[in-house]
Enzyme design. Sequence first.
Site, PDB file in Angstrom:
ATOM      1  N   PRO A 253       0.816  -1.210   0.000  1.00 32.46           N
ATOM      2  CA  PRO A 253       0.000   0.000   0.000  1.00 32.46           C
ATOM      3  C   PRO A 253       0.853   1.264   0.000  1.00 32.46           C
ATOM      4  CG  PRO A 253       0.031  -0.958   2.182  1.00 32.46           C
ATOM      5  CD  PRO A 253       0.834  -1.867   1.307  1.00 32.46           C
ATOM      6  N   CYS A 261       1.995   5.531 -17.320  1.00 34.19           N
ATOM      7  CA  CYS A 261       1.186   4.458 -17.909  1.00 34.19           C
ATOM      8  C   CYS A 261      -0.150   4.223 -17.198  1.00 34.19           C
ATOM      9  CB  CYS A 261       1.995   3.171 -17.950  1.00 34.19           C
ATOM     10  SG  CYS A 261       3.367   3.288 -19.104  1.00 34.19           S
TER      11      CYS A 261
END
Length: 438
Positions: A253, A261
């Site tokens: 996380p 991208c």
Amino acid sequence: MNITIVGTGYVGLVTGTTLAELGNSVFCVDIDDKKVEAMKLGKVPIYEPNLEEMFLRNIQAQRLFFTTNLKEALDKSDVIYLALPTPPGEDGSADLSYILKVANDIGEMMTSYKVIVNKSTVPVGTADKVHATISAKTTVEFDVVSNPEFLREGFAVEDSMNPSRVVIGCSSEKAKDFMSKIYQPFTNTGVPIIFMDEKSSELTKYASNSFLAVKITFMNEIANYCEKVGADVDKVRLGMGSDDRIGHRFLFPGIGYGGSCFPKDVKALIKSGKQEGFNFEILEATEKVNTSQKVILISEIEKYFDGNLQGKKIALWGLAFKANTDDIREASSLDNIKILLEKGAKIVAYDAIAEENIRKILGDTISYAPDMYSALEDADCLLIATEWSEFKNPNFKLMAEKLTNKVIFDGRNMFDLETVENAGFFYKSIGRKTLEKL
Ligand SMILES: NC(=O)c1ccc[n+]([C@@H]2O[C@H](COP(=O)([O-])OP(=O)(O)OC[C@H]3O[C@@H](n4cnc5c(N)ncnc54)[C@H](O)[C@@H]3O)[C@@H](O)[C@H]2O)c1
């Protein structure tokens, strides 16, 4: 084989260098004449681990050339790779103008059979558009192939030399032969080459990136929930990742995904869906969650300073969108800097590799430190935005001496809680308990 690469950015330059390493003669074309001049002088214009050595070796071996002259390169090559930008347009759809402009130029210039290989990430149907654009300009025979790129910035050379798979969308046997020859050194070592139609190939790339963006975002939501219920996301991710249907990767996380991208590809797939009357609900949620995740620590920083960041000096470690790259496109650091400046804070940033690119955008609106500890000098707190290795095991004693307050907001979960607790810092990370100052 003689190969042209049009566009020498992260994908084009690495692809070109790799193909030269495999023994081909590669002509790299770019419209940026400064970049081309620099490359001719042996200067790599981007930061990618291990690229420089391979780049110089192939220039030396006279297999890697640079030019701004597309016609000259085209005349020498059978296969033309397009590694051009496909940035998001105003409505989020992929902007195909770079690709179609070059397709048009190729149509006007080509005098013999060419295989046009699209390496850029493009929506379904782009191969047909490229085909139509070239056909409108020439009667010379050619084929258009889709060959999406899966390299990761920061590992681009490693990924290009050891691809997990090669995906080729192609409906011509002649073009298929060319592509099989180019990738023979890989397939020879067992790398799967997966042939399919152009549309499926184009979608494979968007589906792969979007899936990874969803995976990251799912884990970020689990992390946020961990904080609510007192669970530890580090334990949860280890427990989850040990299931080989899930795997450990992309479960870390943090303050969201960025880069050139994932954000644009998720947007473009949502938009492509809409054009067909199809709603990618899971991707819409992913985009929304990621946008707030990128700045999730701002409210925590404000809370710590009783809602007033005016004049607060914030040290920022990391500017790149992730470690091992100088790419700052859609970096979480930028979102955080923007809000912190608006709230009156001052930023002193350190990133040995990405500083130059950030300077081009932010100039002197923030200050830059020559090393990670200097950034902390008299700062009210530290914010970590990129997981550079050099931040992993810092000298906490020195940090405590430099910082005005022993306060860390860690957007990349760099440290184990016990170490920071023993060092006596206030420490807020993602999905784990907050350590209050001793
Ligand atoms: N960066 C990545 O990690 C990555 C990975 C997989 C796929 N892709 C995709 O590959 C494509 C290229 O991405 P990138 O990150 O390499 O882009 P980039 O912006 O780093 O490089 C693009 C290059 O194209 C050049 N260019 C623009 N117009 C040109 C023209 N008419 N003729 C010649 N050169 C021209 C630019 O000067 C630049 O050097 C995009 O579609 C991207 O989504 C990128």
